[in-house]
Every structure is written in C-alpha cells, then in structure tokens.
Design a protein around this motif. Structure first.
Motif, PDB file in Angstrom:
ATOM      1  N   LYS A 751       0.840  -1.206   0.000  1.00  0.00           N
ATOM      2  CA  LYS A 751       0.000   0.000   0.000  1.00  0.00           C
ATOM      3  C   LYS A 751       0.871   1.250   0.000  1.00  0.00           C
ATOM      4  O   LYS A 751       0.607   2.217  -0.727  1.00  0.00           O
ATOM      5  CB  LYS A 751      -0.942  -0.012   1.213  1.00  0.00           C
ATOM      6  N   GLU A 752       1.924   1.225   0.825  1.00  0.00           N
ATOM      7  CA  GLU A 752       2.834   2.362   0.924  1.00  0.00           C
ATOM      8  C   GLU A 752       3.542   2.589  -0.415  1.00  0.00           C
ATOM      9  O   GLU A 752       3.669   3.713  -0.893  1.00  0.00           O
ATOM     10  CB  GLU A 752       3.854   2.070   2.042  1.00  0.00           C
ATOM     11  N   THR A 753       3.992   1.485  -1.030  1.00  0.00           N
ATOM     12  CA  THR A 753       4.699   1.568  -2.328  1.00  0.00           C
ATOM     13  C   THR A 753       3.787   2.163  -3.396  1.00  0.00           C
ATOM     14  O   THR A 753       4.185   3.061  -4.152  1.00  0.00           O
ATOM     15  CB  THR A 753       5.163   0.159  -2.774  1.00  0.00           C
ATOM     16  N   VAL A 754       2.542   1.646  -3.466  1.00  0.00           N
ATOM     17  CA  VAL A 754       1.584   2.125  -4.470  1.00  0.00           C
ATOM     18  C   VAL A 754       1.289   3.612  -4.252  1.00  0.00           C
ATOM     19  O   VAL A 754       1.236   4.398  -5.206  1.00  0.00           O
ATOM     20  CB  VAL A 754       0.284   1.285  -4.439  1.00  0.00           C
ATOM     21  N   LYS A 755       1.148   4.009  -2.969  1.00  0.00           N
ATOM     22  CA  LYS A 755       0.871   5.418  -2.633  1.00  0.00           C
ATOM     23  C   LYS A 755       2.020   6.314  -3.132  1.00  0.00           C
ATOM     24  O   LYS A 755       1.785   7.343  -3.783  1.00  0.00           O
ATOM     25  CB  LYS A 755       0.706   5.549  -1.118  1.00  0.00           C
ATOM     26  N   ASN A 756       3.263   5.898  -2.858  1.00  0.00           N
ATOM     27  CA  ASN A 756       4.430   6.697  -3.278  1.00  0.00           C
ATOM     28  C   ASN A 756       4.534   6.764  -4.797  1.00  0.00           C
ATOM     29  O   ASN A 756       4.848   7.803  -5.369  1.00  0.00           O
ATOM     30  CB  ASN A 756       5.717   6.101  -2.694  1.00  0.00           C
ATOM     31  N   GLU A 757       4.262   5.616  -5.453  1.00  0.00           N
ATOM     32  CA  GLU A 757       4.323   5.571  -6.920  1.00  0.00           C
ATOM     33  C   GLU A 757       3.279   6.505  -7.531  1.00  0.00           C
ATOM     34  O   GLU A 757       3.563   7.234  -8.485  1.00  0.00           O
ATOM     35  CB  GLU A 757       4.094   4.140  -7.421  1.00  0.00           C
ATOM     36  N   LEU A 758       2.057   6.479  -6.975  1.00  0.00           N
ATOM     37  CA  LEU A 758       0.982   7.344  -7.491  1.00  0.00           C
ATOM     38  C   LEU A 758       1.342   8.817  -7.314  1.00  0.00           C
ATOM     39  O   LEU A 758       1.110   9.640  -8.204  1.00  0.00           O
ATOM     40  CB  LEU A 758      -0.345   7.030  -6.789  1.00  0.00           C
ATOM     41  N   LYS A 759       1.935   9.143  -6.146  1.00  0.00           N
ATOM     42  CA  LYS A 759       2.355  10.536  -5.891  1.00  0.00           C
ATOM     43  C   LYS A 759       3.390  10.961  -6.920  1.00  0.00           C
ATOM     44  O   LYS A 759       3.288  12.021  -7.534  1.00  0.00           O
ATOM     45  CB  LYS A 759       2.966  10.639  -4.477  1.00  0.00           C
ATOM     46  N   ARG A 760       4.415  10.095  -7.101  1.00  0.00           N
ATOM     47  CA  ARG A 760       5.499  10.401  -8.052  1.00  0.00           C
ATOM     48  C   ARG A 760       4.941  10.612  -9.461  1.00  0.00           C
ATOM     49  O   ARG A 760       5.265  11.604 -10.129  1.00  0.00           O
ATOM     50  CB  ARG A 760       6.520   9.263  -8.034  1.00  0.00           C
ATOM     51  N   CYS A 761       4.102   9.688  -9.894  1.00  0.00           N
ATOM     52  CA  CYS A 761       3.544   9.768 -11.253  1.00  0.00           C
ATOM     53  C   CYS A 761       2.680  11.012 -11.430  1.00  0.00           C
ATOM     54  O   CYS A 761       2.723  11.661 -12.479  1.00  0.00           O
ATOM     55  CB  CYS A 761       2.726   8.511 -11.570  1.00  0.00           C
ATOM     56  N   ASN A 762       1.876  11.341 -10.404  1.00  0.00           N
ATOM     57  CA  ASN A 762       1.019  12.533 -10.478  1.00  0.00           C
ATOM     58  C   ASN A 762       1.855  13.800 -10.618  1.00  0.00           C
ATOM     59  O   ASN A 762       1.517  14.692 -11.397  1.00  0.00           O
ATOM     60  CB  ASN A 762       0.126  12.626  -9.232  1.00  0.00           C
ATOM     61  N   GLU A 763       2.964  13.873  -9.852  1.00  0.00           N
ATOM     62  CA  GLU A 763       3.841  15.055  -9.932  1.00  0.00           C
ATOM     63  C   GLU A 763       4.472  15.158 -11.322  1.00  0.00           C
ATOM     64  O   GLU A 763       4.508  16.240 -11.927  1.00  0.00           O
ATOM     65  CB  GLU A 763       4.924  14.983  -8.848  1.00  0.00           C
ATOM     66  N   GLU A 764       4.976  14.021 -11.813  1.00  0.00           N
ATOM     67  CA  GLU A 764       5.587  14.019 -13.158  1.00  0.00           C
ATOM     68  C   GLU A 764       4.565  14.409 -14.220  1.00  0.00           C
ATOM     69  O   GLU A 764       4.874  15.168 -15.144  1.00  0.00           O
ATOM     70  CB  GLU A 764       6.160  12.628 -13.474  1.00  0.00           C
ATOM     71  N   ALA A 765       3.342  13.896 -14.078  1.00  0.00           N
ATOM     72  CA  ALA A 765       2.284  14.203 -15.051  1.00  0.00           C
ATOM     73  C   ALA A 765       1.985  15.699 -15.044  1.00  0.00           C
ATOM     74  O   ALA A 765       1.834  16.317 -16.107  1.00  0.00           O
ATOM     75  CB  ALA A 765       1.023  13.408 -14.712  1.00  0.00           C
ATOM     76  N   ARG A 766       1.940  16.314 -13.821  1.00  0.00           N
ATOM     77  CA  ARG A 766       1.680  17.763 -13.713  1.00  0.00           C
ATOM     78  C   ARG A 766       2.790  18.553 -14.409  1.00  0.00           C
ATOM     79  O   ARG A 766       2.533  19.536 -15.105  1.00  0.00           O
ATOM     80  CB  ARG A 766       1.578  18.165 -12.244  1.00  0.00           C
ATOM     81  N   GLN A 767       4.028  18.122 -14.189  1.00  0.00           N
ATOM     82  CA  GLN A 767       5.168  18.822 -14.820  1.00  0.00           C
ATOM     83  C   GLN A 767       5.065  18.749 -16.343  1.00  0.00           C
ATOM     84  O   GLN A 767       5.248  19.750 -17.040  1.00  0.00           O
ATOM     85  CB  GLN A 767       6.494  18.189 -14.370  1.00  0.00           C
ATOM     86  N   PHE A 768       4.759  17.572 -16.839  1.00  0.00           N
ATOM     87  CA  PHE A 768       4.647  17.393 -18.300  1.00  0.00           C
ATOM     88  C   PHE A 768       3.534  18.259 -18.865  1.00  0.00           C
ATOM     89  O   PHE A 768       3.692  18.900 -19.900  1.00  0.00           O
ATOM     90  CB  PHE A 768       4.380  15.922 -18.636  1.00  0.00           C
ATOM     91  N   LEU A 769       2.373  18.267 -18.171  1.00  0.00           N
ATOM     92  CA  LEU A 769       1.229  19.035 -18.669  1.00  0.00           C
ATOM     93  C   LEU A 769       1.483  20.523 -18.540  1.00  0.00           C
ATOM     94  O   LEU A 769       1.034  21.317 -19.367  1.00  0.00           O
ATOM     95  CB  LEU A 769      -0.046  18.632 -17.913  1.00  0.00           C
ATOM     96  N   GLY A 770       2.216  20.915 -17.477  1.00  0.00           N
ATOM     97  CA  GLY A 770       2.505  22.343 -17.247  1.00  0.00           C
ATOM     98  C   GLY A 770       3.578  22.872 -18.172  1.00  0.00           C
ATOM     99  O   GLY A 770       3.649  24.081 -18.434  1.00  0.00           O
ATOM    100  N   SER A 771       4.442  21.987 -18.689  1.00  0.00           N
ATOM    101  CA  SER A 771       5.567  22.448 -19.512  1.00  0.00           C
ATOM    102  C   SER A 771       5.136  22.875 -20.913  1.00  0.00           C
ATOM    103  O   SER A 771       5.917  23.427 -21.668  1.00  0.00           O
ATOM    104  CB  SER A 771       6.618  21.338 -19.621  1.00  0.00           C
ATOM    105  N   GLY A 772       3.870  22.544 -21.261  1.00  0.00           N
ATOM    106  CA  GLY A 772       3.363  22.960 -22.577  1.00  0.00           C
ATOM    107  C   GLY A 772       3.754  22.019 -23.699  1.00  0.00           C
ATOM    108  O   GLY A 772       3.363  22.231 -24.843  1.00  0.00           O
ATOM    109  N   THR A 773       4.538  20.970 -23.401  1.00  0.00           N
ATOM    110  CA  THR A 773       4.860  19.991 -24.452  1.00  0.00           C
ATOM    111  C   THR A 773       3.614  19.177 -24.759  1.00  0.00           C
ATOM    112  O   THR A 773       2.750  19.000 -23.910  1.00  0.00           O
ATOM    113  CB  THR A 773       5.978  19.019 -23.998  1.00  0.00           C
TER     114      THR A 773
END
Length: 821
Positions: A751-773
């Motif tokens: 559960k802890e691993t999945v939670k951390n992975e989801l957090k990491r992926c969400n942050e990366e997704a925000r960066q990608f969407l925010g970068s305008g690419t």
C-alpha cells in the motif's frame, strides 16, 4: 440447504389434492411433466414483453415523457394563457404548433415501441417441441408452462430456464453458447445428472415424474441451488444442469429438459430492466438554454409590466382608456401591471422557438433511420449484420464519447486460437513471428518487415511451421520419447468432441474453448489424430510411432477426467494404455503446473520457464504439459476417494478439487505450448483514429505486464513518443517480503509503495502538462497494485493520474477488478 429435501408441510390442501403443497416463500416446487399439479402454484406464463407502453398507458405515459421537457411545459403554459381574454393573439397560433410537436413526438415513440412489440411477438410465437402424451408436439414459446418437458434442437435457443435432463451426446453433456448473456462466444459445457441421461426419447421422457425443489426466481446468472427428487432419491442440482433462456444449443443434435423458470421469471429477463427513458446531453443542455431564455423573457415582461403600472395616467386622454377593462384602468395600477405582465408573456413567447424541438426531433429520426441504419461502413459482411439504431434519442451522444474501456480477448483479438510454437524437453519449435513480436520490435525502435503470408493453405487453428516436427521428422530429434508424450498429451487430455467423417481432412472438432480445439488440431497435424470418442475411450490414429510411415489406431481407456475450472487452472485425464500402463496427463497454467512438479530436473524447468517468458513477451497464450505414471494400487486407492467425492451431496466441487490434489503431484514436465490469438482486423488503425479524436482508451487484460505492453504497442495504443508510467508489483523489494511470507507486512508495504508511486507519477504528469509539451501520457498498472490503488484512500490519486493519461493498460486483473475500474 440445497442437499436436503424440503420438509412437506401438512395442510388440508395436501389431503384434498393428493401431493401438491402450498409454495413456501423461500423455495419453489415444480412437478415435472404434470401441468395439473403445477396449476395451483400459478407460475407465470412464458410470454415476454419488452415494450415501454401498452394501449392503456401510451397516452398518459407518453404525455408525461413529453412534458418532462422544459420547453413543452413552457409551450403548454403559453397555450393556456393564449386561451384567456388577456391574450392579444389567437389561441390557434400557440395551441396548433404545440399539438403538432406532441403528435410528431408521440408518433415517433409509438413507431419505436411498435418495433419492440413486433420483436416480442416474433419471439413469443417461436415454436419448440413439447412432450404431450408420448410424442413431441410443436408449440409456441408463449404457451409453455413451468414443469413442461421440452426438446431443443441444435442451434436452437432455449425458450425458458430449463433443467437439463439428457442429450444425444455421450456422458449426458451438451455445448451451449452464452453470447446473448455475457458476450462470450466460446462454448460452455453443461452436464445432466447421471440418473436422467436416459430420458431422451419421447416414450422414456413420458415416464419422467421428478419433483424439483429450488430457489425462487432471481437475477444471479451464475448461481443455482435446488434438488431433484426422483424415485424417492434426492439429487442436488447446480448451475451445471441449468440451461438459461437466451443461450443457444451448439454441437449437440438435441437436448431434453424440464421448464423451471418461465417468462419474466427467467434469469435473463430478471436482469433486463424496464426500458428507461433516455435523454441525451444535448437535450439536457437545451433545457438549460430554455430556462435561461425563460428568465430573460420574465425579466422583459416584468420590466414592461412595471413600466405600464407606473406610466398609465388619465392625463394621456388621447390613448382613450376604456375603464370598463381592468387592464386599462388608471385608478388600479397594480391590476394593470399584473394583467400587462401576462399579456406580454404571450406576446413575447416566440423568443423560445417551438420549431427548435420539432427540427431536432425530425433530424434525429431521419439520422437514425436513413443514415445510421444504412451506413455501409458499419455493415459486417461476414455475419450479414447492418447497424441498427434502436432509439433515435441518443444519436449525438456517439460524438461525445470520451472514454472507451476494452477487454483484450475477443475485442482487440479475434478469439481464433492458432497453435503457433511449442517447447518440448527444453527445445523451442516453431519459426513464425507473431504480430506482438512486430509490436515489440517497434517498441525498441527497430524497423521490422511484416512476414509475408505463406502461400501454403493452413488449417484453421494450426499456424505452425517447423520441419523438425512435421511428417514424422520428430523421430530424428534428440528427444523422440518426450515428443511422443507431448503429442499424446495433446491428443488425450481434453474434452473435445469429434464430428463428421473420421478422416483428417473432413473431421470437425467441437470444443468448450478455441484453445482446446487448436491443441487437438495440432496433435492431428503432428500425426496423432484423435478421431473418435465413446463415454470411456478415446481413439487416436498414431503415425510414425514404431517406424516411419506406419499408422496404427490406438484406443486409450479414459478412467477419470479432472475438469478445468478458474480456481484449478488445470485439467487432467487418467488413462489406461492398451498394454495396461496407467498414465495421468495434465495441462494447465505454468504457475500451477510448476508447483506440482517432482523434484530434480532443474535445468529443464529453468529453460522451460525462460521459453514461457519468451512466448509471453511475444503475446502468445501459454500452457504447460506434464504427465505421471501411476501404479495400479495407488490408482485404486485414489479412485475410491474420487468416487466418494463425486457422489457427495455437499461441497462436491470442493471435495473433487481436494481429491485431485492427491494425484496431481510428482508430475514430470514435458514442455509447453504457445497459441496465438491474432488482433482483429483494423484494430491498430481504429485505435489510432480514436486517439486522434481525443478519445482515451483503457485496456483491461489478464496478461502479464510485459505481454500487455507488447500488445498495447502492436495495437498502437502506446508508442515510444509517449511518457509511460509503470506501477508494478514485480519489484525486488516486494519479492523479498513475499518470500518471508508475512502477509500483514506485505499488505502494508504494498500500500505504501503504491501510494508513493501514485504521488510520483502525479507530480511528473503535472510537470509534463505544465511544460506545454504535447507529450501524451500512458499508465500501465498490474492487478496487485490496482487492488491497493482502488482503496478509498488512494482511488482519488489514481483517478487524477488516469484522467491525465491518453492510454491506460491494466494487466493481470480479475473480473471483479474490471468491474471496479
């Protein structure tokens, strides 16, 4: 409890009628082949109706549907106002258009419902053979009654939920197709109780006087409990003996059964809801627009009414106010304002055009009847099926689809299995290149030429090419004994029925799944031709076994069949060779077979596991084959336990599974098979088009992650330009905790691993969407991680991430998880 007979409740009614008892609320009692005895219970008839209206309810219900629309309510109000003296316009200007609108809408509703009624009539008047006296008589479905004994012929549909008594197949089995219930096209096996196998001919069936005590009608398609009381013996009945309405009979000349549930009490009808009144998004938006326009109208009328109340004055004598009319009496300004308000409402009413709804209705109706139904691009040639719009209410919804959820087998793939490769005794055979391997090459950026189609005509189910095994060449391989066991396992370990002439060219195999048919077809092509089956024997025509070119017919006595199910994930057959040798052949999923292998031979196990992974990465469906020689005493002791479990009235399936464990052990691995299920024609192009249209696609599959990713590449669901997020339970840290066997610690860590992975992926997704690419995102998650990600505390994070992704692949998921997603 389904295994005990229900107590007979004494009552005066029983004494008077001999044997019929009142129905207890918890169960129903059906007297087979005895209409008089069943008459007291007043079971529902077998006629069904799926219409929305009937003659009495059409007008009230139809008008209610029309006045659910804000616009129609508005026009009704205006029409009422226009009939009053304060209206400056003739009532006909508002009443006539409204009447026309309602008339057109009601005619459209009536037409669509008439089509449903005609469909119902066609079904209700279909005929089935019913036992009357000692002969079969054709009777329409609607006249069937609970308890009737009926005969259904091959390719016929079951007219009700029926208790399966017997069939023309050996062992009292029949094959059914459940496509109308669950969309699955592979055949399912149903097996009658041994005591009822003989009731197949009309004279024998006339003797059948059983009493069925079972659960009350319910909508659960996969469960059924009851007892059949016959000759003072109580036999348990389970879903295996129930043939559901909506299914069709396949590969069986005919079956005989007794009607248990009829009409609207059948499971399929209890699952179908009353036809809801569907309203499209456009219609709901129109309602909002009309409310806004109505607000504007009210504001204009209020302004005008207040103005007239303020400015009306006797000093404007030249307006010639008629004081006898209250609307023009300057001495009562309040009444003037109110009456002017209603006058203005009728005067300004065209601000909301009544023609708008008529136009939309007519456009949608013509769209569905003339365009959708006649669209050549939506015509399926193979089945001669055209597109059919059952209602015109939702046409525009098709253009507003944002998400598509898809299964893999039979949706992305054709569900046409072909034997493609195999591994025997640590050696891979088969030279073909699968579609998924081409996808894998694309994934690694390698340009790949699609293999040219071979001019050689291939048999359906067999797409294998390797000269080392064909036409007896296997005799020259370093492992001919292993090859022989491999082919025999394919030819003997199955539940396939042969049909037609007993020649390799003309025989047809009828199987519960396309995989089974492909494996038996492969055995035939390797020279082990399964051509006949009796209740106790399988006949195999073996070529090149003793010497090249020699053909011999060998009968194998089938002593026990341990059937495949989703928990066992394997199937075994105990057979006796003509020379008396006892062998258990077993085939199943790699995980379950490896658990049951004998010790030693580690090199073969390791190499075969590598081959299995290789096949999996190529998108092929794998099975492991194993065998075990049995001693006569060991078999005799085990068979006694097996017979005991088979005749058990309680938990029979569970006991049979437990007994199977005693003999399915110490197995010797022979090899593994790889079957290809090709992609449907046009799938990659279709997914690419949908993706370009901004539609997001989710694929839910039971495959391993590597296989699922390769399939996604082959389908063009994922490509190398996408940013991929992988959430996987197959990590070293998780494996380490799994090996310790501490389930609580494993659950917490996962559960802890999945939670951390989801957090990491969400942050990366925000960066990608925010970068305008314009990089597209894809998420791949496996079943174990998904289980934790669907936890209430994490599901919002999963939702946020998946909504930002253009493609989502969920692999190793169970049917329950598919529903949760």
């Amino acid at each position: 409890d389904g295994s005990t007979s229900m107590e007979h409740i004494p009552s005066s009614r029983i004494v008077r009628l001999g044997k019929v008892q009142p129905q207890a609320p918890g169960h129903r009692t059906v007297f087979c082949n005895d209409r008089d005895a069943n008459a007291l219970a007043r079971f529902k008839g077998n006629s069904v109706s799926t219409t929305k209206y009937d003659v009495l309810t059409f007008l009230p219900k139809g008008l209610f549907e029309q006045f659910r629309r804000v616009a129609n309510l508005y026009f009704l109000m205006i029409s009422i106002l226009s009939c009053t003296p304060i209206s400056p316009v003739s009532p006909i200007t508002n009443v006539l258009p409204l009447t026309l609108v309602l008339l057109v809408s009601l005619i459209k509703e009536a037409w669509e419902d008439w089509k449903r009624f005609q469909n119902d009539m066609a079904i209700n008047n279909s005929t089935v053979e019913v036992l009357q006296g000692q002969r079969w008589v054709f009777m329409p479905w609607k006249k069937l009654q609970v308890g009737d004994i009926i005969k259904v012929n091959q390719d016929g549909f079951f007219p009700a939920d029926i208790l399966f008594l017997g069939s023309t197949n050996p062992d009292g089995i029949c094959y059914i197709e459940t496509a109308n219930l669950d969309g699955e096209t592979n055949l399912k096996i149903r097996k009658a109780l041994e005591k009822t196998w003989d009731y197949v001919t009309p004279d024998k069936a006339a003797e059948f006087k059983g009493e069925v005590q079972c659960e009350q009608p319910n909508n659960s398609l996969y469960t059924f409990t009851g007892n059949l009381i016959i000759n003072k013996q109580t036999l348990p009945i389970n879903p295996n003996q129930l043939l559901l309405r909506g299914c069709s009979l396949r590969n069986t000349e005919y079956i005989v059964g007794a009607v248990i549930f009829s009409g609207h009490e059948t499971k399929v009808m209890m699952n179908s809801m009353k036809i809801p009144s569907k309203r499209s998004t456009l219609e709901k938006k129109l309602d909002k627009l009309i409310l806004i326009l109505f607000s504007v109208l009210i504001s204009m009328c209020l302004l005008g009414a207040i103005g007239s109340g303020i400015f009306i004055n006797e000093k404007y004598y030249y307006l010639h106010f008629d004081k006898s009319e209250k609307q023009f009496d300057p001495s009562n300004r309040f009444v003037v304002a109110i009456l002017t308000f209603f006058t203005l409402v009728t005067l300004y009413s065209p601000i909301i055009p009544i023609s708008l709804y008529v136009s939309v209705e007519m456009i949608k109706f013509i769209q569905s009847t003339q365009f959708i139904n006649n669209d050549l691009h939506m015509y399926h040639v193979e089945s001669n099926t055209q597109a059919l719009a059952r209602t015109s209410n939702l046409n525009e919804e098709l253009g507003q689809v944002e998400y598509i959820f898809s299964d893999k087998t039979g949706t992305l793939t054709r569900n046409l299995m072909e034997f493609f490769k195999c591994s025997i005794d640590g050696e891979i055979y088969g030279t073909g290149i699968s579609e998924i391997e081409i996808g894998t090459a694309q994934r690694s950026g390698v340009k790949f030429e699609a293999p040219k189609q071979q001019s050689l005509a291939r048999e359906k189910g067999f797409n294998f090419d390797d000269s080392r095994l064909m036409r007896g060449a296997w005799k020259n391989e370093p492992n001919p004994e292993a090859c022989k066991e491999f082919f025999r396992c394919l030819a003997i370990c199955h539940t396939v029925l042969p049909e037609g002439e007993e020649t390799p060219e003309k025989i047809r195999y009828q199987a519960a799944s396309p995989d089974e048919a492909a494996l038996v077809t492969a055995a035939k092509n390797f020279g082990f031709f399964f051509y006949r089956r009796s209740p106790t024997t399988i006949y195999v025509r073996e070529s090149h076994v003793e010497k090249m070119g020699k053909v011999q017919d060998v009968p194998y006595e089938i002593l026990n069949v341990l059937e495949f199910n989703s928990t066992r994930k394997r199937q075994s057959v105990v057979c006796r060779y003509p020379d008396g040798r006892l062998v258990l052949y077993c085939k199943g999923a790699d995980t379950v077979i490896y658990e049951r292998l004998a010790g030693g031979n580690n090199d073969l196990k390791r190499v075969s596991r590598e081959h299995l992974e290789q096949f999996g990465e190529a998108g092929l469906r794998t099975l492991c084959l194993a065998y075990r020689n049995l001693g006569p005493d060991e078999y005799k002791n085990w068979n006694e336990k097996y017979i005991q479990a088979k005749s058990s009235l309680r938990d029979r399936e569970k006991k049979l599974d437990e007994v199977a464990e005693f003999i399915e052990k110490e197995l010797i691995l022979i090899g593994c098979t790889a079957i290809e299920d090709k992609l449907q024609e046009g799938v990659p192009a279709c997914i690419e088009t949908l993706s370009r249209a901004g539609i997001k696609i989710w694929v839910l599959t039971g495959d391993k992650m590597e296989t699922a990713i390769n399939i996604a590449y082959a389908c063009k669901l994922i490509n190398n330009t996408m940013k991929q997020f992988l959430i996987n339970s197959e990590t070293d840290a998780i494996r380490e905790i799994e090996d310790r066997g501490d389930q609580v610690e494993l659950a917490r860590f996962m559960k802890e691993t999945v939670k951390n992975e989801l957090k990491r992926c969400n942050e990366e997704a925000r960066q990608f969407l925010g970068s305008g690419t314009r990089t597209k995102l894809a998420l791949v998650i496996d079943g174990k991680c998904l289980m934790y990600a669907l936890d209430p505390s994490l599901r919002v994070m999963l939702l946020n991430l998946s909504l930002n992704c253009n493609a989502v692949v969920c692999c190793r998921v169970s049917p329950l998880q598919k529903a949760q997603v």
